[in-house]
Design an enzyme around this catalytic site. Sequence first.
Site, PDB file in Angstrom:
ATOM      1  N   ASP A  48      55.912 -45.070  40.054  1.00 31.16           N
ATOM      2  CA  ASP A  48      55.808 -46.061  41.135  1.00 31.16           C
ATOM      3  C   ASP A  48      57.098 -46.887  41.203  1.00 31.16           C
ATOM      4  O   ASP A  48      57.259 -47.716  42.094  1.00 31.16           O
ATOM      5  CB  ASP A  48      54.552 -46.941  40.995  1.00 31.16           C
ATOM      6  CG  ASP A  48      54.596 -47.841  39.771  1.00 31.16           C
ATOM      7  OD1 ASP A  48      55.456 -47.641  38.898  1.00 31.16           O
ATOM      8  OD2 ASP A  48      53.738 -48.760  39.684  1.00 31.16           O
ATOM      9  N   SER A  49      58.039 -46.595  40.289  1.00 29.12           N
ATOM     10  CA  SER A  49      59.383 -47.169  40.419  1.00 29.12           C
ATOM     11  C   SER A  49      60.002 -46.751  41.746  1.00 29.12           C
ATOM     12  O   SER A  49      61.004 -47.337  42.168  1.00 29.12           O
ATOM     13  CB  SER A  49      60.270 -46.719  39.255  1.00 29.12           C
ATOM     14  OG  SER A  49      60.234 -45.321  39.091  1.00 29.12           O
ATOM     15  N   ASP A  87      52.007 -41.363  38.880  1.00 29.15           N
ATOM     16  CA  ASP A  87      51.931 -42.707  38.296  1.00 29.15           C
ATOM     17  C   ASP A  87      50.962 -43.552  39.130  1.00 29.15           C
ATOM     18  O   ASP A  87      51.147 -43.699  40.343  1.00 29.15           O
ATOM     19  CB  ASP A  87      53.343 -43.320  38.354  1.00 29.15           C
ATOM     20  CG  ASP A  87      53.519 -44.458  37.384  1.00 29.15           C
ATOM     21  OD1 ASP A  87      52.657 -44.656  36.507  1.00 29.15           O
ATOM     22  OD2 ASP A  87      54.545 -45.152  37.499  1.00 29.15           O
ATOM     23  N   LYS A 117      49.439 -41.199  34.969  1.00 27.46           N
ATOM     24  CA  LYS A 117      49.840 -42.196  33.962  1.00 27.46           C
ATOM     25  C   LYS A 117      49.371 -43.557  34.439  1.00 27.46           C
ATOM     26  O   LYS A 117      49.393 -43.850  35.639  1.00 27.46           O
ATOM     27  CB  LYS A 117      51.366 -42.209  33.808  1.00 27.46           C
ATOM     28  CG  LYS A 117      51.876 -43.372  32.955  1.00 27.46           C
ATOM     29  CD  LYS A 117      53.369 -43.318  32.705  1.00 27.46           C
ATOM     30  CE  LYS A 117      54.203 -44.020  33.747  1.00 27.46           C
ATOM     31  NZ  LYS A 117      53.876 -45.448  33.986  1.00 27.46           N
ATOM     32  N   GLU A 119      49.359 -47.945  33.178  1.00 24.71           N
ATOM     33  CA  GLU A 119      49.956 -48.945  32.296  1.00 24.71           C
ATOM     34  C   GLU A 119      48.873 -49.758  31.601  1.00 24.71           C
ATOM     35  O   GLU A 119      47.850 -50.080  32.207  1.00 24.71           O
ATOM     36  CB  GLU A 119      50.841 -49.908  33.116  1.00 24.71           C
ATOM     37  CG  GLU A 119      51.990 -49.213  33.827  1.00 24.71           C
ATOM     38  CD  GLU A 119      52.873 -50.184  34.609  1.00 24.71           C
ATOM     39  OE1 GLU A 119      52.675 -51.419  34.521  1.00 24.71           O
ATOM     40  OE2 GLU A 119      53.765 -49.689  35.321  1.00 24.71           O
ATOM     41  N   GLU A 186      57.981 -47.994  26.654  1.00 26.35           N
ATOM     42  CA  GLU A 186      59.137 -48.480  27.425  1.00 26.35           C
ATOM     43  C   GLU A 186      59.682 -49.762  26.808  1.00 26.35           C
ATOM     44  O   GLU A 186      58.949 -50.752  26.658  1.00 26.35           O
ATOM     45  CB  GLU A 186      58.722 -48.719  28.878  1.00 26.35           C
ATOM     46  CG  GLU A 186      59.886 -49.251  29.714  1.00 26.35           C
ATOM     47  CD  GLU A 186      59.586 -49.337  31.202  1.00 26.35           C
ATOM     48  OE1 GLU A 186      58.514 -48.864  31.652  1.00 26.35           O
ATOM     49  OE2 GLU A 186      60.441 -49.889  31.930  1.00 26.35           O
TER      50      GLU A 186
HETATM   51  O1  KIV Z   1      57.369 -46.007  37.583  1.00 29.55           O
HETATM   52  C1  KIV Z   1      58.072 -45.518  36.694  1.00 29.55           C
HETATM   53  O2  KIV Z   1      59.068 -44.836  36.925  1.00 29.55           O
HETATM   54  C2  KIV Z   1      57.680 -45.797  35.339  1.00 29.55           C
HETATM   55  C3  KIV Z   1      58.790 -45.768  34.364  1.00 29.55           C
HETATM   56  C4  KIV Z   1      59.444 -47.109  34.340  1.00 29.55           C
HETATM   57  C5  KIV Z   1      58.342 -45.347  33.069  1.00 29.55           C
HETATM   58  O3  KIV Z   1      56.565 -46.103  35.064  1.00 29.55           O
END
Ligand code: KIV
Length: 290
Positions: A48-49, A87, A117, A119, A186
């Site tokens: 989600d970056s 993500d 994934k 968090e 991270e």
């Molecule tokens: O969104 C993303 O790219 C991530 C990385 C910072 C690990 O979660």
Amino acid sequence: MSDRKKITLPTLYEKYERGEPITMLTCYDYPTGYLQEEAGVEMILVGDSLGMTVLGYESTLPVTMDDMIRHSQAVRRGAPTAWLIGDMPYMSYQPSVETAIRSAGRFMAEASCDAVKLEGGREMADRVTGIVAAGIPCMGHLGLTPQSASSLGGFKVQGRDAARAARIVEDAKILEQAGAHSILLEMVPDRVCQWITERANIPIISLGSGPRANGQLLIFHDMFGLYPRFKPKMAKVYGNAGEVILNGLKQYVEEVQNRSFPQREHWFTIKDEEYNDLVERLEERDHLDH
Ligand code: KIV
């Protein structure tokens, strides 16, 4: 297209058992997915970056499930054999276990992801268990978790004091017991990452957390100078694509303005007889109209 066999969970675990480092990068689009597949990257995270690197937001918080699905689909088209991880964006799993399972299911059904994934540590363990019980592999993410940057005091190293480091170590165990197939650490100090890696039974992937993890992750845009706002300390720059593109763009603007672009090979022609016929037809039509 690469002739690599599909990367599966057994493939990843075999690599992990052999002690071979696992490669992982973020990716957000088809051409980059294609290049990462060609280069042999094993795990691809549609992070989600992308909210920051591709959509230009100040944080990852505005990213929606629809954004994530659209980009994951594009990456999958470019990287058919990679272990593709979607993500989970902000508020796609925090509200409840059911929300988490439904969101994870969308990544699998609509974007052909292999895993998701999310968090968070102990407070998200029931989401991990629910997702895994629904048959969806789930990666954990500890340390700097960007969706909680506000409560973590910004984008900074996590677990530098013993009490906070102990909490991360405990959280890693809890996520493993909850069923996570791997954990991303991270911006955690190297020795904390090593401690967790040596005691875990699943692959631990490092982003800025040192060399002792089972694999490494970098943000693609940081590797190639494509994110103009800042370059995190943990990112190694492998090439300055941003500079190459900027120079090319400046040259294009100059060449159009001084008429040196386009040149003969950049346009298409019509045969003389077809053109003469066309002129004749158009002139005849004009004549009839008047
Ligand atoms: O969104 C993303 O790219 C991530 C990385 C910072 C690990 O979660």
